[in-house]
Design a protein around this motif. Structure first.
Motif, PDB file in Angstrom:
ATOM      1  N   TYR A 359     -12.839  -0.749   8.600  1.00  0.00           N
ATOM      2  CA  TYR A 359     -13.916  -1.080   7.692  1.00  0.00           C
ATOM      3  C   TYR A 359     -14.791   0.324   7.701  1.00  0.00           C
ATOM      4  CZ  TYR A 359     -18.618  -2.865   5.951  1.00  0.00           C
ATOM      5  OH  TYR A 359     -19.587  -2.697   5.156  1.00  0.00           O
ATOM      6  N   ASP A 360     -15.167   0.779   9.059  1.00  0.00           N
ATOM      7  CA  ASP A 360     -15.965   2.128   9.057  1.00  0.00           C
ATOM      8  C   ASP A 360     -15.192   3.128   8.449  1.00  0.00           C
ATOM      9  OD1 ASP A 360     -14.058   1.818  10.950  1.00  0.00           O
ATOM     10  OD2 ASP A 360     -15.212   2.656  12.480  1.00  0.00           O
ATOM     11  N   THR A 361     -13.801   3.425   8.433  1.00  0.00           N
ATOM     12  CA  THR A 361     -13.128   4.560   7.959  1.00  0.00           C
ATOM     13  C   THR A 361     -12.363   4.427   6.303  1.00  0.00           C
ATOM     14  OG1 THR A 361     -11.176   3.765   8.978  1.00  0.00           O
ATOM     15  CG2 THR A 361     -12.437   5.299  10.141  1.00  0.00           C
ATOM     16  N   GLY A 362     -12.546   3.124   5.898  1.00  0.00           N
ATOM     17  CA  GLY A 362     -12.130   2.676   4.596  1.00  0.00           C
ATOM     18  C   GLY A 362     -10.825   2.440   4.569  1.00  0.00           C
ATOM     19  N   GLU A 363     -10.089   2.068   5.796  1.00  0.00           N
ATOM     20  CA  GLU A 363      -8.737   1.793   6.047  1.00  0.00           C
ATOM     21  C   GLU A 363      -8.489   0.444   5.534  1.00  0.00           C
ATOM     22  OE1 GLU A 363      -7.174   2.979   9.585  1.00  0.00           O
ATOM     23  OE2 GLU A 363      -7.678   5.124   9.477  1.00  0.00           O
ATOM     24  N   ASP A 364      -9.480  -0.560   5.405  1.00  0.00           N
ATOM     25  CA  ASP A 364      -9.171  -1.706   4.947  1.00  0.00           C
ATOM     26  C   ASP A 364      -9.202  -1.953   3.513  1.00  0.00           C
ATOM     27  OD1 ASP A 364     -11.774  -1.121   4.589  1.00  0.00           O
ATOM     28  OD2 ASP A 364     -12.596  -2.856   4.684  1.00  0.00           O
ATOM     29  N   ARG A 365      -9.568  -0.957   2.587  1.00  0.00           N
ATOM     30  CA  ARG A 365      -8.922  -0.893   1.054  1.00  0.00           C
ATOM     31  C   ARG A 365      -7.707  -0.312   1.051  1.00  0.00           C
ATOM     32  NH1 ARG A 365     -13.834  -1.334  -1.941  1.00  0.00           N
ATOM     33  NH2 ARG A 365     -15.749  -1.585  -0.395  1.00  0.00           N
ATOM     34  N   LEU A 366      -7.050  -1.087   0.246  1.00  0.00           N
ATOM     35  CA  LEU A 366      -5.328  -0.866   0.305  1.00  0.00           C
ATOM     36  C   LEU A 366      -5.198  -0.388  -1.162  1.00  0.00           C
ATOM     37  CD1 LEU A 366      -3.911  -3.858   2.228  1.00  0.00           C
ATOM     38  CD2 LEU A 366      -4.643  -1.728   3.144  1.00  0.00           C
ATOM     39  N   PHE A 367      -4.290   0.344  -1.443  1.00  0.00           N
ATOM     40  CA  PHE A 367      -3.485   0.584  -2.442  1.00  0.00           C
ATOM     41  C   PHE A 367      -2.126   0.196  -2.456  1.00  0.00           C
ATOM     42  CE2 PHE A 367      -1.224   3.795  -5.524  1.00  0.00           C
ATOM     43  CZ  PHE A 367      -1.568   3.087  -6.596  1.00  0.00           C
ATOM     44  N   LEU A 368      -2.089  -1.230  -2.676  1.00  0.00           N
ATOM     45  CA  LEU A 368      -1.138  -2.085  -2.579  1.00  0.00           C
ATOM     46  C   LEU A 368       0.281  -1.925  -3.579  1.00  0.00           C
ATOM     47  CD1 LEU A 368      -0.447  -3.870  -0.063  1.00  0.00           C
ATOM     48  CD2 LEU A 368      -1.127  -5.690  -1.680  1.00  0.00           C
ATOM     49  N   VAL A 369       0.777  -0.569  -3.470  1.00  0.00           N
ATOM     50  CA  VAL A 369       1.874  -0.420  -4.240  1.00  0.00           C
ATOM     51  C   VAL A 369       3.049  -0.839  -3.426  1.00  0.00           C
ATOM     52  CG1 VAL A 369       3.176   1.344  -5.781  1.00  0.00           C
ATOM     53  CG2 VAL A 369       0.703   1.322  -5.782  1.00  0.00           C
ATOM     54  N   GLU A 370       3.323  -0.388  -2.440  1.00  0.00           N
ATOM     55  CA  GLU A 370       4.413  -0.643  -1.428  1.00  0.00           C
ATOM     56  C   GLU A 370       3.656  -1.374  -0.308  1.00  0.00           C
ATOM     57  OE1 GLU A 370       3.864   1.701   1.089  1.00  0.00           O
ATOM     58  OE2 GLU A 370       2.557   2.757   0.053  1.00  0.00           O
ATOM     59  N   PRO A 371       4.713  -1.855   0.559  1.00  0.00           N
ATOM     60  CA  PRO A 371       4.247  -2.496   1.538  1.00  0.00           C
ATOM     61  C   PRO A 371       3.500  -1.753   2.544  1.00  0.00           C
ATOM     62  CG  PRO A 371       6.606  -3.029   1.117  1.00  0.00           C
ATOM     63  CD  PRO A 371       6.126  -2.179   0.156  1.00  0.00           C
ATOM     64  N   GLN A 372       2.378  -2.146   3.115  1.00  0.00           N
ATOM     65  CA  GLN A 372       1.588  -1.514   3.931  1.00  0.00           C
ATOM     66  C   GLN A 372       1.404  -2.032   5.451  1.00  0.00           C
ATOM     67  OE1 GLN A 372      -0.342   1.259   3.399  1.00  0.00           O
ATOM     68  NE2 GLN A 372       0.411   1.407   1.033  1.00  0.00           N
ATOM     69  N   ILE A 373       1.268  -1.344   6.488  1.00  0.00           N
ATOM     70  CA  ILE A 373       1.221  -1.911   7.909  1.00  0.00           C
ATOM     71  C   ILE A 373      -0.144  -1.698   8.100  1.00  0.00           C
ATOM     72  CG2 ILE A 373       1.788  -1.433  10.379  1.00  0.00           C
ATOM     73  CD1 ILE A 373       4.426  -0.550   9.618  1.00  0.00           C
ATOM     74  N   VAL A 374      -0.915  -2.677   8.112  1.00  0.00           N
ATOM     75  CA  VAL A 374      -2.319  -2.811   8.601  1.00  0.00           C
ATOM     76  C   VAL A 374      -2.630  -2.655  10.199  1.00  0.00           C
ATOM     77  CG1 VAL A 374      -4.646  -3.917   8.348  1.00  0.00           C
ATOM     78  CG2 VAL A 374      -2.709  -4.082   6.656  1.00  0.00           C
ATOM     79  N   CYS A 375      -3.299  -1.839  10.668  1.00  0.00           N
ATOM     80  CA  CYS A 375      -3.491  -1.732  12.205  1.00  0.00           C
ATOM     81  C   CYS A 375      -4.924  -1.854  12.367  1.00  0.00           C
ATOM     82  CB  CYS A 375      -3.216  -0.251  12.087  1.00  0.00           C
ATOM     83  SG  CYS A 375      -3.535   0.373  14.242  1.00  0.00           S
ATOM     84  N   HIS A 376      -4.878  -2.685  13.672  1.00  0.00           N
ATOM     85  CA  HIS A 376      -6.423  -2.925  14.514  1.00  0.00           C
ATOM     86  C   HIS A 376      -6.126  -2.253  15.671  1.00  0.00           C
ATOM     87  CE1 HIS A 376      -9.546  -4.763  16.480  1.00  0.00           C
ATOM     88  NE2 HIS A 376      -8.648  -5.368  17.157  1.00  0.00           N
ATOM     89  N   VAL A 377      -7.151  -1.141  16.006  1.00  0.00           N
ATOM     90  CA  VAL A 377      -6.965  -0.386  17.185  1.00  0.00           C
ATOM     91  C   VAL A 377      -7.759  -1.206  18.230  1.00  0.00           C
ATOM     92  CG1 VAL A 377      -7.870   1.734  18.373  1.00  0.00           C
ATOM     93  CG2 VAL A 377      -7.034   1.935  15.789  1.00  0.00           C
ATOM     94  N   ILE A 378      -7.231  -1.523  19.222  1.00  0.00           N
ATOM     95  CA  ILE A 378      -7.577  -2.285  20.539  1.00  0.00           C
ATOM     96  C   ILE A 378      -8.534  -1.276  21.192  1.00  0.00           C
ATOM     97  CG2 ILE A 378      -7.064  -3.660  22.455  1.00  0.00           C
ATOM     98  CD1 ILE A 378      -4.603  -4.464  21.215  1.00  0.00           C
ATOM     99  N   ASN A 379      -9.812  -1.242  21.152  1.00  0.00           N
ATOM    100  CA  ASN A 379     -10.760  -0.447  21.563  1.00  0.00           C
ATOM    101  C   ASN A 379     -11.850  -1.224  22.354  1.00  0.00           C
ATOM    102  OD1 ASN A 379     -12.344  -1.305  19.550  1.00  0.00           O
ATOM    103  ND2 ASN A 379     -12.292   0.624  18.554  1.00  0.00           N
ATOM    104  N   ARG A 380     -12.901  -0.590  23.066  1.00  0.00           N
ATOM    105  CA  ARG A 380     -13.893  -1.134  23.846  1.00  0.00           C
ATOM    106  C   ARG A 380     -14.644  -2.278  22.700  1.00  0.00           C
ATOM    107  NH1 ARG A 380     -15.400   0.974  28.559  1.00  0.00           N
ATOM    108  NH2 ARG A 380     -14.504   3.245  28.752  1.00  0.00           N
TER     109      ARG A 380
END
Length: 486
Positions: A359-380
């Motif tokens: 959400y803070d980097t804008g990666e949650d907004r997808l240009f869904l033309v081809e399959p996308q791998i959504v990632c959740h970074v496991i941090n603190r």
């Protein structure tokens, strides 16, 4: 609600962490003569196997006067004893006829050692009664083996039933949404009944007016001037009501200028018919064009994977769109559903917490033309900061994925949902690529959408990996300073 509580760790204590129902089972004396042999526990919970006590010296058996018993194999809970095979009576039966020679002496029956946090009782009654007790109490006690109820299904349906609603008149205040939310069979039933009831109601009024004015009594009299021509019965009045509301206009029946009430009824029916047309046709159009069916062509991977990406543990899943018309302004977010107990003892069932998908980097907004791998970074800040491959087996939670966007064809907002439980998370895997380059375009092979492959991934949690890196960095810095020239 208890299905989302963490599973009890198997190594916290010798007999588990939850209260169990334990049956007292007879067991021969162990080598020590004091009941030191293995005790098969007949419990309703999946308990770890009790560790056998060390055998006493052989001289203890000689002092007691009994021969040393044969060494018994350790028995897992809820597993039959090897002695039960072959049709011999189960040693779990505490009572035996007095004239039976197969019964062991009374001195060979010992009470089960008391275990903290458990309740012991001696089974009574015949074996059939005890078997029935086990069958009756089994579904309640074997909660860990039952299939856990999902909060959201894989196809996105919320498994929540609302009950005991006192103010149901609130649904009538929003009659448009109430009708649209009905199932198709009930929607069509309401659609037809709205027209049929109005036709019958106004037809009845027309017939009563004709009967009160005497049009029915002067049927066939050419000199009689009727209020509504050719309306001399209920069927003819019903046909006139249908023709007037649907503006058919066959010309055989019509209102004359000799009665004012006929004109007023015709005007009222025209207004009511227009209102019904606006409501029912609007509901039909909205129900057919709802973007709910558009979510059927938005697919999610069956499993989540956890592996390293850019030297960080990440939880990943794949999402794709099967249509050529794309989703406009597609956004994705994730919720973690897990029950917990606060430090004050308050139990919070199905607590929702947010998973950051960029959400803070804008990666949650997808240009869904081809399959996308959504990632959740496991941090603190991630709720999976302390999660390791071993603790994942004991956890119970559910991850809700929500994909929202605007349908390009209709401009309406669409939402697709799915969920992942802890059993659907693969530790140490990655998704296989499903896109290749062809002449003039990229080709997406959806047959490889679900495929994964195993990679080398540390089984420790992200917190443990971070602590190890912090311990190694100062050591490397000192070695580097030692190698630098003065």
């Amino acid at each position: 609600m208890l299905a989302y509580l963490p599973r009890p760790p198997t190594d916290t204590s010798r007999y588990g962490t939850f209260p169990q129902k334990v049956w007292l089972l007879p067991s021969p004396r162990g080598p020590s003569g004091g009941g030191g042999g293995q005790w098969p526990l007949l419990t309703h919970w999946l308990l770890p196997t009790p560790q056998p006590e060390p055998p006493a010296p052989p001289r203890a058996a000689a002092e007691d006067g009994h021969p040393p018993a044969a060494k018994r194999s350790p028995l897992m809970p809820n597993h039959p004893s090897p002695a039960h095979r072959g049709g011999e009576p189960s040693p779990a039966t505490p009572r035996c006829p007095s004239n039976s020679s197969r019964c062991p002496p009374a001195s060979h029956w010992h009470p089960l050692p008391s275990v903290p946090g458990t309740r012991s009782r001696t089974p009574e009654g015949p074996p059939g009664r005890r078997r029935r007790l086990l069958e009756e109490e089994g579904p309640v006690a074997m909660g860990g083996k039952r299939q856990r109820q999902r909060y959201v299904t894989k196809v996105g349906k919320c498994q929540v039933n609302l009950g005991n609603i006192q103010e149901k008149k609130r649904f009538l205040s929003d009659i448009f949404t109430t009708i649209v939310d009905l199932k198709y069979r009930w929607f069509l039933f309401v659609f037809m009944m709205c027209y049929i009831l109005t036709w019958v109601a106004f037809g009845t009024v027309y017939f009563l007016d004709a009967w009160a004015r005497g049009d029915v009594a002067h049927r066939g009299d050419p000199a009689w001037r009727a209020c509504i021509q050719n309306v001399d019965g209920f069927v003819s009045a019903l046909l006139f009501s249908v023709e007037s509301q649907r503006t058919i206009g066959y010309g055989a029946r019509m209102v004359t200028a000799d009665c004012a009430e006929g004109v007023i009824l015709l005007m009222a029916q025209s207004i009511v018919g227009s209102m019904i047309d606006a409501l029912m046709v609007g509901c039909m159009f909205v129900k057919i064009s709802r973007p709910k069916k558009r979510a059927q062509t938005l697919i999610f991977s069956k499993n989540c994977v956890i592996s390293t990406r850019d030297e960080q543990l990440c939880l990943m899943f794949r999402v794709g769109d099967l249509r050529d018309s794309h989703m406009v302004d597609a956004k994705i977010r994730a919720k973690l559903i897990k029950s917990r107990q606060t430090a004050e003892g308050e139990f919070i069932p199905l607590e929702q917490s947010e998973l950051n998908l960029g959400y803070d980097t804008g990666e949650d907004r997808l240009f869904l033309v081809e399959p996308q791998i959504v990632c959740h970074v496991i941090n603190r800040r991630s709720p999976f900061w302390d999660l390791s491959a071993e603790s994942l087996r004991r956890e119970q939670f559910e991850i809700i994925i929500i994909l929202e966007g605007i349908v390009e064809a209709t401009g309406m907002t669409c939402q697709a949902r799915t969920s992942y439980t802890e059993d659907e998370i693969l530790w140490g895997y990655r998704f296989e690529p499903c896109m290749s380059l062809e002449k003039g375009a990229f080709h997406v092979d959806y047959s490889r959408f679900e495929m994964t492959f195993e990679v080398q991934t540390p089984v420790a949690s992200a917190k443990e990996l971070q602590e190890r890196q912090e311990l190694e960095l100062p050591t490397l810095g000192l070695c580097w300073d030692h190698l630098l020239p003065p």
